[in-house]
Design a protein around this motif. Structure first.
Motif, PDB file in Angstrom:
ATOM      1  N   TYR A 153       0.814  -1.213   0.000  1.00 35.25           N
ATOM      2  CA  TYR A 153       0.000   0.000   0.000  1.00 35.25           C
ATOM      3  C   TYR A 153       0.851   1.267   0.000  1.00 35.25           C
ATOM      4  CZ  TYR A 153      -4.136  -2.848   0.610  1.00 35.25           C
ATOM      5  OH  TYR A 153      -5.140  -3.765   0.418  1.00 35.25           O
ATOM      6  N   ILE A 154       1.955   1.294   0.754  1.00 32.59           N
ATOM      7  CA  ILE A 154       2.789   2.490   0.781  1.00 32.59           C
ATOM      8  C   ILE A 154       3.366   2.766  -0.608  1.00 32.59           C
ATOM      9  CG2 ILE A 154       4.958   3.455   1.626  1.00 32.59           C
ATOM     10  CD1 ILE A 154       2.746   3.713   3.614  1.00 32.59           C
ATOM     11  N   GLY A 155       3.882   1.722  -1.263  1.00 32.52           N
ATOM     12  CA  GLY A 155       4.440   1.900  -2.595  1.00 32.52           C
ATOM     13  C   GLY A 155       3.403   2.357  -3.601  1.00 32.52           C
ATOM     14  N   LEU A 156       2.209   1.767  -3.546  1.00 29.63           N
ATOM     15  CA  LEU A 156       1.152   2.140  -4.491  1.00 29.63           C
ATOM     16  C   LEU A 156       0.657   3.549  -4.237  1.00 29.63           C
ATOM     17  CD1 LEU A 156      -0.824  -1.219  -4.674  1.00 29.63           C
ATOM     18  CD2 LEU A 156       0.695  -0.257  -6.413  1.00 29.63           C
ATOM     19  N   GLU A 157       0.543   3.943  -2.967  1.00 25.87           N
ATOM     20  CA  GLU A 157       0.129   5.311  -2.670  1.00 25.87           C
ATOM     21  C   GLU A 157       1.165   6.314  -3.159  1.00 25.87           C
ATOM     22  OE1 GLU A 157      -2.434   4.136   1.339  1.00 25.87           O
ATOM     23  OE2 GLU A 157      -0.524   5.202   1.523  1.00 25.87           O
ATOM     24  N   ALA A 158       2.446   5.995  -2.964  1.00 26.97           N
ATOM     25  CA  ALA A 158       3.497   6.879  -3.463  1.00 26.97           C
ATOM     26  C   ALA A 158       3.467   6.953  -4.984  1.00 26.97           C
ATOM     27  CB  ALA A 158       4.865   6.388  -2.982  1.00 26.97           C
ATOM     28  N   ALA A 159       3.218   5.829  -5.644  1.00 25.80           N
ATOM     29  CA  ALA A 159       3.128   5.814  -7.102  1.00 25.80           C
ATOM     30  C   ALA A 159       1.981   6.693  -7.582  1.00 25.80           C
ATOM     31  CB  ALA A 159       2.940   4.383  -7.611  1.00 25.80           C
ATOM     32  N   ALA A 160       0.850   6.632  -6.883  1.00 25.30           N
ATOM     33  CA  ALA A 160      -0.305   7.445  -7.267  1.00 25.30           C
ATOM     34  C   ALA A 160      -0.001   8.932  -7.147  1.00 25.30           C
ATOM     35  CB  ALA A 160      -1.513   7.075  -6.407  1.00 25.30           C
ATOM     36  N   VAL A 161       0.650   9.319  -6.059  1.00 20.21           N
ATOM     37  CA  VAL A 161       0.988  10.731  -5.867  1.00 20.21           C
ATOM     38  C   VAL A 161       1.982  11.185  -6.933  1.00 20.21           C
ATOM     39  CG1 VAL A 161       2.163  12.365  -4.348  1.00 20.21           C
ATOM     40  CG2 VAL A 161       0.463  10.800  -3.411  1.00 20.21           C
ATOM     41  N   CYS A 162       3.014  10.398  -7.175  1.00 16.19           N
ATOM     42  CA  CYS A 162       4.014  10.779  -8.178  1.00 16.19           C
ATOM     43  C   CYS A 162       3.381  10.899  -9.565  1.00 16.19           C
ATOM     44  CB  CYS A 162       5.149   9.768  -8.202  1.00 16.19           C
ATOM     45  SG  CYS A 162       6.195   9.808  -6.726  1.00 16.19           S
ATOM     46  N   SER A 163       2.469   9.993  -9.881  1.00 15.28           N
ATOM     47  CA  SER A 163       1.784  10.066 -11.165  1.00 15.28           C
ATOM     48  C   SER A 163       0.960  11.353 -11.269  1.00 15.28           C
ATOM     49  CB  SER A 163       0.884   8.843 -11.342  1.00 15.28           C
ATOM     50  OG  SER A 163       0.122   8.931 -12.527  1.00 15.28           O
ATOM     51  N   LYS A 164       0.265  11.696 -10.195  1.00 11.56           N
ATOM     52  CA  LYS A 164      -0.549  12.924 -10.191  1.00 11.56           C
ATOM     53  C   LYS A 164       0.317  14.168 -10.351  1.00 11.56           C
ATOM     54  CE  LYS A 164      -4.121  13.253  -7.416  1.00 11.56           C
ATOM     55  NZ  LYS A 164      -4.997  13.192  -6.227  1.00 11.56           N
ATOM     56  N   LEU A 165       1.579  14.074  -9.900  1.00 10.62           N
ATOM     57  CA  LEU A 165       2.496  15.203 -10.035  1.00 10.62           C
ATOM     58  C   LEU A 165       3.140  15.268 -11.421  1.00 10.62           C
ATOM     59  CD1 LEU A 165       4.242  15.043  -6.531  1.00 10.62           C
ATOM     60  CD2 LEU A 165       2.657  16.808  -7.342  1.00 10.62           C
ATOM     61  N   GLY A 166       2.796  14.322 -12.285  1.00 11.76           N
ATOM     62  CA  GLY A 166       3.331  14.330 -13.646  1.00 11.76           C
ATOM     63  C   GLY A 166       4.678  13.674 -13.796  1.00 11.76           C
ATOM     64  N   MET A 167       5.057  12.849 -12.821  1.00 13.43           N
ATOM     65  CA  MET A 167       6.342  12.151 -12.894  1.00 13.43           C
ATOM     66  C   MET A 167       6.213  10.880 -13.732  1.00 13.43           C
ATOM     67  SD  MET A 167       7.387  12.664  -8.862  1.00 13.43           S
ATOM     68  CE  MET A 167       9.084  12.106  -9.041  1.00 13.43           C
ATOM     69  N   LYS A 168       7.328  10.364 -14.195  1.00  9.55           N
ATOM     70  CA  LYS A 168       7.373   9.104 -14.944  1.00  9.55           C
ATOM     71  C   LYS A 168       7.664   7.989 -13.945  1.00  9.55           C
ATOM     72  CE  LYS A 168       8.908  11.445 -19.144  1.00  9.55           C
ATOM     73  NZ  LYS A 168       9.994  11.598 -20.153  1.00  9.55           N
ATOM     74  N   VAL A 169       6.657   7.151 -13.705  1.00  8.90           N
ATOM     75  CA  VAL A 169       6.701   6.221 -12.570  1.00  8.90           C
ATOM     76  C   VAL A 169       6.872   4.774 -13.032  1.00  8.90           C
ATOM     77  CG1 VAL A 169       5.529   5.459 -10.472  1.00  8.90           C
ATOM     78  CG2 VAL A 169       5.124   7.786 -11.351  1.00  8.90           C
ATOM     79  N   THR A 170       7.876   4.117 -12.450  1.00  4.94           N
ATOM     80  CA  THR A 170       8.061   2.679 -12.613  1.00  4.94           C
ATOM     81  C   THR A 170       7.997   2.049 -11.230  1.00  4.94           C
ATOM     82  OG1 THR A 170       9.507   2.991 -14.530  1.00  4.94           O
ATOM     83  CG2 THR A 170       9.574   0.843 -13.441  1.00  4.94           C
ATOM     84  N   LEU A 171       7.261   0.949 -11.115  1.00  2.00           N
ATOM     85  CA  LEU A 171       7.159   0.241  -9.836  1.00  2.00           C
ATOM     86  C   LEU A 171       7.581  -1.201 -10.025  1.00  2.00           C
ATOM     87  CD1 LEU A 171       4.404   0.506  -7.154  1.00  2.00           C
ATOM     88  CD2 LEU A 171       5.051  -1.759  -8.005  1.00  2.00           C
ATOM     89  N   VAL A 172       8.427  -1.698  -9.106  1.00  2.15           N
ATOM     90  CA  VAL A 172       8.839  -3.099  -9.152  1.00  2.15           C
ATOM     91  C   VAL A 172       8.394  -3.806  -7.881  1.00  2.15           C
ATOM     92  CG1 VAL A 172      10.799  -2.768 -10.695  1.00  2.15           C
ATOM     93  CG2 VAL A 172      11.148  -2.569  -8.241  1.00  2.15           C
ATOM     94  N   GLU A 173       7.861  -5.002  -8.056  1.00  2.00           N
ATOM     95  CA  GLU A 173       7.443  -5.851  -6.944  1.00  2.00           C
ATOM     96  C   GLU A 173       8.000  -7.242  -7.179  1.00  2.00           C
ATOM     97  OE1 GLU A 173       6.489  -7.866  -4.045  1.00  2.00           O
ATOM     98  OE2 GLU A 173       5.843  -5.765  -3.885  1.00  2.00           O
ATOM     99  N   MET A 174       8.827  -7.725  -6.260  1.00  2.00           N
ATOM    100  CA  MET A 174       9.499  -8.997  -6.481  1.00  2.00           C
ATOM    101  C   MET A 174       8.560 -10.200  -6.334  1.00  2.00           C
ATOM    102  SD  MET A 174      11.902  -9.278  -3.081  1.00  2.00           S
ATOM    103  CE  MET A 174      12.749 -10.694  -3.792  1.00  2.00           C
ATOM    104  N   SER A 175       7.446 -10.041  -5.598  1.00  2.00           N
ATOM    105  CA  SER A 175       6.457 -11.114  -5.536  1.00  2.00           C
ATOM    106  C   SER A 175       5.741 -11.208  -6.882  1.00  2.00           C
ATOM    107  CB  SER A 175       5.448 -10.848  -4.429  1.00  2.00           C
ATOM    108  OG  SER A 175       6.083 -10.789  -3.168  1.00  2.00           O
ATOM    109  N   GLU A 176       4.968 -12.257  -7.053  1.00  2.00           N
ATOM    110  CA  GLU A 176       4.337 -12.464  -8.354  1.00  2.00           C
ATOM    111  C   GLU A 176       3.241 -11.450  -8.654  1.00  2.00           C
ATOM    112  OE1 GLU A 176       0.976 -15.861  -7.337  1.00  2.00           O
ATOM    113  OE2 GLU A 176       2.963 -16.496  -8.025  1.00  2.00           O
TER     114      GLU A 176
END
Length: 403
Positions: A153-176
């Motif tokens: 949840y912390i990573g996804l919330e941060a991704a949402a905020v960064c996206s709203k700010l117009g940043m280019k967002v990549t997220l990696v999750e080592m689980s499946e």
């Protein structure tokens, strides 16, 4: 009258001292916090505060004057370094403070990347404290390339905020899949689609091999060999209970400071509550990382410190805000073997109902406050509606709750 010291000035610590005074405790109360800021809310840090939509003062749990007005000695920028259980004293920044009863509400700390793979490079951030967010905020600018490590949840919330700010967002999750530890595949799929619709590039089943850069991060190499050029990194790989002080004092620590049903540690005059405490629940020992638990458990401990002799009975609930979606969770889904999907009444709303056999365990409600409210009420009442009835959009949920 006993002198009570509380170490940890977060949500639990603030709730505990306020409850003590509300219950009429007249003895001395000391609240010790390492940060320079009065106790504040953490959930908005990765949302409205990072977006610049909430001022620092609005984060405060209580007005700064509350503590002095209630004769609570709030000591900020102070670190408790040891506990002398035999003499009932703690050492804070070289000074000894006596106690009759002590509460540890030390909370948790953000897990960081190992230094060997670039975890100490400039531009690598975690989201746990106000200072963490203040440090990353100047770098969160339109067009900047950010890597989010961790699909909780912390990573996804941060991704949402960064996206709203117009940043280019990549997220990696080592689980499946994202949210694998905390949610069903159906909930993971919902949020994967949500983030894809906002141009977040999600890599599942892929880890981080290393970050690159001399003193400041400038890129990353993923476990599949993919190379990324970056401007910053946000690490959201979970939190760990802050137990170092308890361990050094010889208290029992097992994935948290071990307490009984009333919040008492292995020392009868030392108590614990919040993220750092592991407590008995339905035949198991659990630790709950939530605002609701921090408040409710701390208030129960305050009552018991004054002699209530009351077991803590949690009714877990959680929430997460991402873009225009509010996720509300009631109950704990551990042990589920069936997930029922119920469409909501408006576009984009849906709820996922977790069952173990015929027993309702938990509900994930996305933009569906009615499903959340009804599910929460039934879980707390020990009611389990038939799965087929829940899945049928024609079923009136309110009628199910009253049945």
């Amino acid at each position: 009258m006993s002198d009570i010291v509380v170490i940890g000035a977060g949500q639990a610590g603030s709730a505990l001292v306020a409850k003590l005074r509300a219950l009429g405790h007249m003895g001395k109360i000391t609240l010790i916090g390492e940060e320079a800021t009065p106790p504040y809310q953490r959930p908005p840090l990765s949302k409205k505060y990072l977006l610049g939509e909430m001022d620092k003062e609005r984060l405060y749990l209580r007005p700064e004057t509350f503590y002095a007005e209630n004769n609570i000695d709030l000591r900020l920028s102070s670190t408790a370094v040891s506990i002398d259980r035999s003499d009932k004293k703690i050492v804070v920044d070289g000074n000894a403070i006596s106690y009759d009863q002590l509460a540890l509400t030390t909370g948790s700390i953000a897990r960081r990347l190992p230094p060997a793979i670039g975890g100490l490079l400039d531009g690598v951030h975690v989201v746990r404290t106000m200072a963490d967010v203040d440090a990353m905020e100047p770098e969160c600018v339109e067009g900047a390339r950010v890597l989010i490590v961790g699909g909780g949840y912390i990573g996804l919330e941060a991704a949402a905020v960064c996206s709203k700010l117009g940043m280019k967002v990549t997220l990696v999750e080592m689980s499946e899949r994202i949210l694998q530890r905390v949610a069903a595949p159906e909930t993971s799929a919902y949020f994967r689609a949500l983030h894809a619709a906002h141009d977040v590039d999600i890599h599942e089943g892929i880890g981080l091999d290393r970050l690159t850069g001399e003193t400041r991060v400038d890129g990353a190499v993923l476990s599949d060999g993919t190379e990324l050029a970056l401007d910053m990194v946000i690490v959201g790989i979970g939190i760990a209970p802050a137990t170092e002080l308890a361990e050094s004092a010889g208290l029992v620590v097992e994935n948290g400071i071990k307490v009984d049903a009333q919040g008492r540690t292995s020392d009868p005059v030392i108590w614990s509550a919040g993220d750092c405490a592991v407590f008995p629940y339905r035949g198991d020992m659990i630790r709950l990382e939530s605002v609701q638990n921090a408040i409710d458990q701390a208030e129960c401990v305050a009552e018991n410190m004054l002699g209530a002799d009351k077991d803590y009975a949690p009714y877990p609930w959680f929430w997460s805000d991402q873009y225009d979606v509010k996720l509300q969770i009631a109950g704990l889904n551990s042990g589920y073997n069936n997930v029922v999907v119920r469409p909501g009444e408006r576009e984009g709303s849906v709820s996922h109902w977790y069952y173990a056999g015929d027993t309702l365990l938990a509900v994930d409600a996305m933009n569906d406050p009615r499903a959340y409210m009804v599910g929460k009420r039934m879980i707390e009442a020990g009611k389990s509606p038939e799965a087929a009835a829940v899945a049928d959009p024609a079923t009136n949920l309110m009628a199910l709750a009253k049945a």
